[in-house]
Write a protein that holds these residues in place. Structure first.
Motif, PDB file in Angstrom:
ATOM      1  N   LEU A 115       7.128   3.561   1.445  1.00 56.69           N
ATOM      2  CA  LEU A 115       8.448   4.235   0.873  1.00 56.69           C
ATOM      3  C   LEU A 115       9.334   3.114   1.103  1.00 56.69           C
ATOM      4  CD1 LEU A 115       8.296   7.798   2.425  1.00 56.69           C
ATOM      5  CD2 LEU A 115       7.902   7.241  -0.141  1.00 56.69           C
ATOM      6  N   ASP A 116       9.526   2.207   2.045  1.00 53.52           N
ATOM      7  CA  ASP A 116      10.509   1.217   2.421  1.00 53.52           C
ATOM      8  C   ASP A 116       9.999   0.214   1.473  1.00 53.52           C
ATOM      9  OD1 ASP A 116      11.661   2.567   4.475  1.00 53.52           O
ATOM     10  OD2 ASP A 116      10.345   1.611   6.149  1.00 53.52           O
ATOM     11  N   TRP A 117       8.716  -0.205   1.430  1.00 56.90           N
ATOM     12  CA  TRP A 117       8.527  -1.288   0.439  1.00 56.90           C
ATOM     13  C   TRP A 117       8.879  -0.993  -1.009  1.00 56.90           C
ATOM     14  CZ3 TRP A 117       7.108  -6.038   0.329  1.00 56.90           C
ATOM     15  CH2 TRP A 117       6.343  -6.795  -0.748  1.00 56.90           C
ATOM     16  N   ALA A 118       8.700   0.150  -1.594  1.00 54.83           N
ATOM     17  CA  ALA A 118       9.164   0.226  -2.660  1.00 54.83           C
ATOM     18  C   ALA A 118      10.610   0.175  -3.070  1.00 54.83           C
ATOM     19  CB  ALA A 118       8.634   2.075  -3.130  1.00 54.83           C
ATOM     20  N   GLY A 119      11.327   0.317  -2.059  1.00 53.03           N
ATOM     21  CA  GLY A 119      12.789   0.166  -2.412  1.00 53.03           C
ATOM     22  C   GLY A 119      13.191  -1.167  -2.436  1.00 53.03           C
ATOM     23  N   THR A 120      12.291  -2.227  -2.106  1.00 52.43           N
ATOM     24  CA  THR A 120      12.659  -3.665  -1.824  1.00 52.43           C
ATOM     25  C   THR A 120      12.546  -4.418  -3.327  1.00 52.43           C
ATOM     26  OG1 THR A 120      10.466  -4.444  -1.371  1.00 52.43           O
ATOM     27  CG2 THR A 120      11.787  -3.641   0.382  1.00 52.43           C
ATOM     28  N   PRO A 121      12.836  -5.496  -3.478  1.00 50.48           N
ATOM     29  CA  PRO A 121      12.705  -6.206  -4.827  1.00 50.48           C
ATOM     30  C   PRO A 121      11.359  -6.703  -4.946  1.00 50.48           C
ATOM     31  CG  PRO A 121      14.862  -7.163  -3.884  1.00 50.48           C
ATOM     32  CD  PRO A 121      14.051  -6.245  -3.326  1.00 50.48           C
ATOM     33  N   ASP A 122      10.538  -6.976  -4.171  1.00 51.42           N
ATOM     34  CA  ASP A 122       9.218  -7.270  -3.971  1.00 51.42           C
ATOM     35  C   ASP A 122       8.114  -6.134  -4.367  1.00 51.42           C
ATOM     36  OD1 ASP A 122       9.594 -10.070  -3.468  1.00 51.42           O
ATOM     37  OD2 ASP A 122       9.829  -9.908  -1.488  1.00 51.42           O
ATOM     38  N   GLY A 123       8.676  -4.921  -3.782  1.00 58.57           N
ATOM     39  CA  GLY A 123       7.810  -3.846  -3.738  1.00 58.57           C
ATOM     40  C   GLY A 123       7.984  -3.179  -5.148  1.00 58.57           C
ATOM     41  N   ARG A 124       8.905  -3.530  -5.812  1.00 53.20           N
ATOM     42  CA  ARG A 124       9.318  -2.979  -7.422  1.00 53.20           C
ATOM     43  C   ARG A 124       8.733  -1.514  -7.470  1.00 53.20           C
ATOM     44  NH1 ARG A 124       6.312  -7.546  -9.958  1.00 53.20           N
ATOM     45  NH2 ARG A 124       6.330  -8.499  -7.850  1.00 53.20           N
ATOM     46  N   GLY A 125       9.024  -0.675  -6.703  1.00 60.69           N
ATOM     47  CA  GLY A 125       8.663   0.733  -6.852  1.00 60.69           C
ATOM     48  C   GLY A 125       7.127   1.298  -6.351  1.00 60.69           C
ATOM     49  N   ASP A 126       6.454   0.186  -5.784  1.00 60.95           N
ATOM     50  CA  ASP A 126       5.163   0.629  -5.458  1.00 60.95           C
ATOM     51  C   ASP A 126       5.225   1.092  -4.034  1.00 60.95           C
ATOM     52  OD1 ASP A 126       2.570   0.645  -4.465  1.00 60.95           O
ATOM     53  OD2 ASP A 126       2.191  -1.416  -4.937  1.00 60.95           O
ATOM     54  N   ASP A 127       4.758   2.317  -3.849  1.00 60.57           N
ATOM     55  CA  ASP A 127       4.951   3.026  -2.389  1.00 60.57           C
ATOM     56  C   ASP A 127       3.738   2.972  -1.829  1.00 60.57           C
ATOM     57  OD1 ASP A 127       3.543   4.628  -3.978  1.00 60.57           O
ATOM     58  OD2 ASP A 127       4.883   6.177  -3.851  1.00 60.57           O
ATOM     59  N   LEU A 128       2.568   2.115  -2.217  1.00 61.54           N
ATOM     60  CA  LEU A 128       1.409   1.971  -1.420  1.00 61.54           C
ATOM     61  C   LEU A 128       0.510   3.123  -1.291  1.00 61.54           C
ATOM     62  CD1 LEU A 128       2.428  -0.404   1.392  1.00 61.54           C
ATOM     63  CD2 LEU A 128       1.737  -0.967  -0.829  1.00 61.54           C
ATOM     64  N   LYS A 129       0.702   4.333  -2.133  1.00 64.02           N
ATOM     65  CA  LYS A 129       0.147   5.618  -2.117  1.00 64.02           C
ATOM     66  C   LYS A 129      -1.455   5.293  -3.036  1.00 64.02           C
ATOM     67  CE  LYS A 129       3.131   8.558  -0.900  1.00 64.02           C
ATOM     68  NZ  LYS A 129       3.284   9.363   0.293  1.00 64.02           N
ATOM     69  N   VAL A 130      -1.304   4.231  -3.526  1.00 66.08           N
ATOM     70  CA  VAL A 130      -2.751   4.036  -3.997  1.00 66.08           C
ATOM     71  C   VAL A 130      -3.822   3.171  -2.978  1.00 66.08           C
ATOM     72  CG1 VAL A 130      -1.879   3.830  -6.281  1.00 66.08           C
ATOM     73  CG2 VAL A 130      -2.150   1.684  -5.080  1.00 66.08           C
ATOM     74  N   ALA A 131      -3.425   3.214  -1.666  1.00 62.79           N
ATOM     75  CA  ALA A 131      -4.119   2.515  -0.821  1.00 62.79           C
ATOM     76  C   ALA A 131      -5.463   3.198  -0.604  1.00 62.79           C
ATOM     77  CB  ALA A 131      -3.381   2.637   0.719  1.00 62.79           C
ATOM     78  N   TYR A 132      -6.607   2.625  -0.404  1.00 66.08           N
ATOM     79  CA  TYR A 132      -7.758   3.057  -0.515  1.00 66.08           C
ATOM     80  C   TYR A 132      -8.710   2.740   0.866  1.00 66.08           C
ATOM     81  CZ  TYR A 132      -9.336  -1.003  -2.776  1.00 66.08           C
ATOM     82  OH  TYR A 132      -9.670  -2.120  -3.391  1.00 66.08           O
ATOM     83  N   SER A 133      -9.765   3.404   1.290  1.00 67.63           N
ATOM     84  CA  SER A 133     -10.618   3.123   2.134  1.00 67.63           C
ATOM     85  C   SER A 133     -11.748   2.247   1.602  1.00 67.63           C
ATOM     86  CB  SER A 133     -10.744   4.220   3.042  1.00 67.63           C
ATOM     87  OG  SER A 133     -11.455   5.236   2.384  1.00 67.63           O
ATOM     88  N   THR A 134     -12.169   1.346   2.227  1.00 68.02           N
ATOM     89  CA  THR A 134     -13.264   0.414   2.173  1.00 68.02           C
ATOM     90  C   THR A 134     -14.123   0.505   3.269  1.00 68.02           C
ATOM     91  OG1 THR A 134     -11.698  -0.992   0.644  1.00 68.02           O
ATOM     92  CG2 THR A 134     -13.676  -1.783   1.108  1.00 68.02           C
ATOM     93  N   ILE A 135     -15.528   0.139   3.031  1.00 66.82           N
ATOM     94  CA  ILE A 135     -16.471   0.055   4.033  1.00 66.82           C
ATOM     95  C   ILE A 135     -16.720  -1.474   4.093  1.00 66.82           C
ATOM     96  CG2 ILE A 135     -18.562   0.388   2.706  1.00 66.82           C
ATOM     97  CD1 ILE A 135     -19.560   1.746   5.231  1.00 66.82           C
ATOM     98  N   LYS A 136     -16.701  -1.888   5.403  1.00 69.56           N
ATOM     99  CA  LYS A 136     -17.015  -3.271   5.593  1.00 69.56           C
ATOM    100  C   LYS A 136     -18.493  -3.468   5.428  1.00 69.56           C
ATOM    101  CE  LYS A 136     -16.867  -7.000   8.846  1.00 69.56           C
ATOM    102  NZ  LYS A 136     -16.893  -7.503  10.223  1.00 69.56           N
ATOM    103  N   LYS A 137     -18.976  -4.419   4.646  1.00 70.47           N
ATOM    104  CA  LYS A 137     -20.566  -4.500   4.571  1.00 70.47           C
ATOM    105  C   LYS A 137     -20.993  -5.804   5.223  1.00 70.47           C
ATOM    106  CE  LYS A 137     -19.993  -2.473  -0.108  1.00 70.47           C
ATOM    107  NZ  LYS A 137     -20.332  -2.694  -1.516  1.00 70.47           N
TER     108      LYS A 137
END
Length: 87
Positions: free
Chosen positions: A65-87
């Protein structure tokens, strides 16, 4: 298991990882096979659905939510984060 927050060019990945670290989230930038860099968040877990993973995702969303409000974040609130398994 660990979370992938974003896949992007090196410069953007480093900016996001530093932003998260300052806010207490352990993040790293790793090079992917496709020429892009991934920002990953730890701690991970041996199980995808455990309390540690739920807590990490909650922290990612709060920081997002903080990142989305920055110029670098450009509205991306990281809600698309996904879990990955280490292979």
């Amino acid at each position: 298991w660990y979370y992938t927050l974003l896949t992007t060019a090196r410069y953007g990945a480093v900016k996001l990882a530093n932003f998260c670290r300052v806010r207490g989230l352990e993040t790293y930038v790793i090079y992917g096979d496709n020429g892009y860099y991934r920002v990953i968040a730890l701690p991970g877990s041996a199980k995808q659905e455990d309390a540690k993973m739920v807590e990490t995702l909650s922290r990612i969303h709060a920081i997002g939510l903080d990142w989305a409000g920055t110029p670098d974040g450009r509205g991306d609130d990281l809600k698309v984060a996904y879990s990955t398994i280490k292979k």
